[in-house]
Design an enzyme around this catalytic site. Sequence first.
Site, PDB file in Angstrom:
ATOM      1  CB  CYS A  85      21.970   7.763   7.841  1.00  0.00           C
ATOM      2  SG  CYS A  85      21.919   6.030   7.340  1.00  0.00           S
TER       3      CYS A  85
ATOM      4  CG  HIS B 180      22.363   4.119  12.350  1.00  0.00           C
ATOM      5  ND1 HIS B 180      21.732   5.345  12.360  1.00  0.00           N
ATOM      6  CD2 HIS B 180      22.843   3.962  11.074  1.00  0.00           C
ATOM      7  CE1 HIS B 180      21.824   5.899  11.162  1.00  0.00           C
ATOM      8  NE2 HIS B 180      22.478   5.081  10.371  1.00  0.00           N
TER       9      HIS B 180
ATOM     10  CB  CYS C 218      28.424   8.335   5.952  1.00  0.00           C
ATOM     11  SG  CYS C 218      28.065   6.788   6.822  1.00  0.00           S
TER      12      CYS C 218
ATOM     13  N   GLY D 103      23.483   7.055   2.893  1.00  0.00           N
ATOM     14  CA  GLY D 103      23.369   6.123   1.779  1.00  0.00           C
ATOM     15  C   GLY D 103      23.244   6.824   0.438  1.00  0.00           C
TER      16      GLY D 103
END
Length: 397
Positions: free
Chosen positions: A93, A353, A383, A385
């Site tokens: 991300c 997103h 954040c 993964g």
Amino acid sequence: MKQIQDAYIVAATRTPVAKRNGMFKSVRPDDMLAHVLKAVVAKVPGLDASEIGDVIVGCAMPEAEQGMNVARIGLLLAGLPNTVPGITINRFCSSGLQAVADAAARIRLGEADVMIAAGTESMSVMPQIMGNKISLNPAIFAHDENLAIAYGMGLTAEKVAQQWKVSREDQDAFAAESNRRAVAAIAAGAFKDEITPYLVSSYKPGEGGAVRVTERLCDTDEGPRADASPATLGKLKPVFAARGSVTAGNSSQMSDGAGAVLLMSEAAVKRYGVTPIARFRSYAVAGVPPEIMGIGPVEAIPRALKAAGIGQGELDWIELNEAFAAQALAVARQLDLDPAKVNPQGGAIALGHPLGATGAIRAATLMSAMQRGQARVGMISMCIGTGMGAAGVFERV
């Protein structure tokens, strides 16, 4: 020894963000990338594209239509010179933000004067989302300490909600406010300058064997819902745990989109006579246990602020990616972030997103706010993964 020099953001743009299988369902991610690359270069009239040292592109799932080094393919489709190289990077991300940081690092070290950082992601075509084979390492399941690597993101959000005591009511209220802010921002035209509209063409059979072409100019983010409220969101059922609190309504949307950022050294800024938008100040990434991956920014943000020599109170604008309301609230509470400064125009719950593209897209949003004079110092954070967090700090010039 070379002296560290400043890296400046001189232009940024993005596509509107589409819902998965929405207005971009027939648009390829390499075409989205080519679109923003062409657009960001056009923002600096007279730019000699052969000066671009590299095109660094974030993509969280670089497979299928967005595989095969989509960075190089996208820049060639954009008509950039054959001499311009391209590399695709993946930190899930934060890939788009990592691309900005990597491009800035090349300039700061004196290795390049002009760089492009970008991100592209189509969750409409991504193999994992479409149910194809997922090749997880069998060792993940053989040792308990590795099991969290295989957790779905929703389960990690449930664990964050439990550990940091984020209630379902608070999550739904946060999600409703994200939508309210995004709808208001769209109505006020706040995203207009940062978006490069995309013309989507559809082809259908017509009379006598002719092909009927329909076109739609997409210029507005597709995700925000004006009807989202704590009451309506409260009716949704949990989707990751039977007695959980994380729902489709208080989670980020699966999306398609792309963004691009053009960076220059001071020498290039003077040579081309451009007025930079912002100076890149710092970037930091940190690891956390995979089962609570959403809390990652709590570790990354202080590191980025320290590296920039900036106090948290100096931040005027914070783009904190809303992977889930549970984790965004937990991060904001742990760090005591000012709610008014966090996602003033809504976040991923409303705006979407598109994974590896999000960092570049949110950079375009922050740069636009800085150009309007709404922020002197801004930050982008998310954040990641498997248990990480990232944060980048920028200062208006």
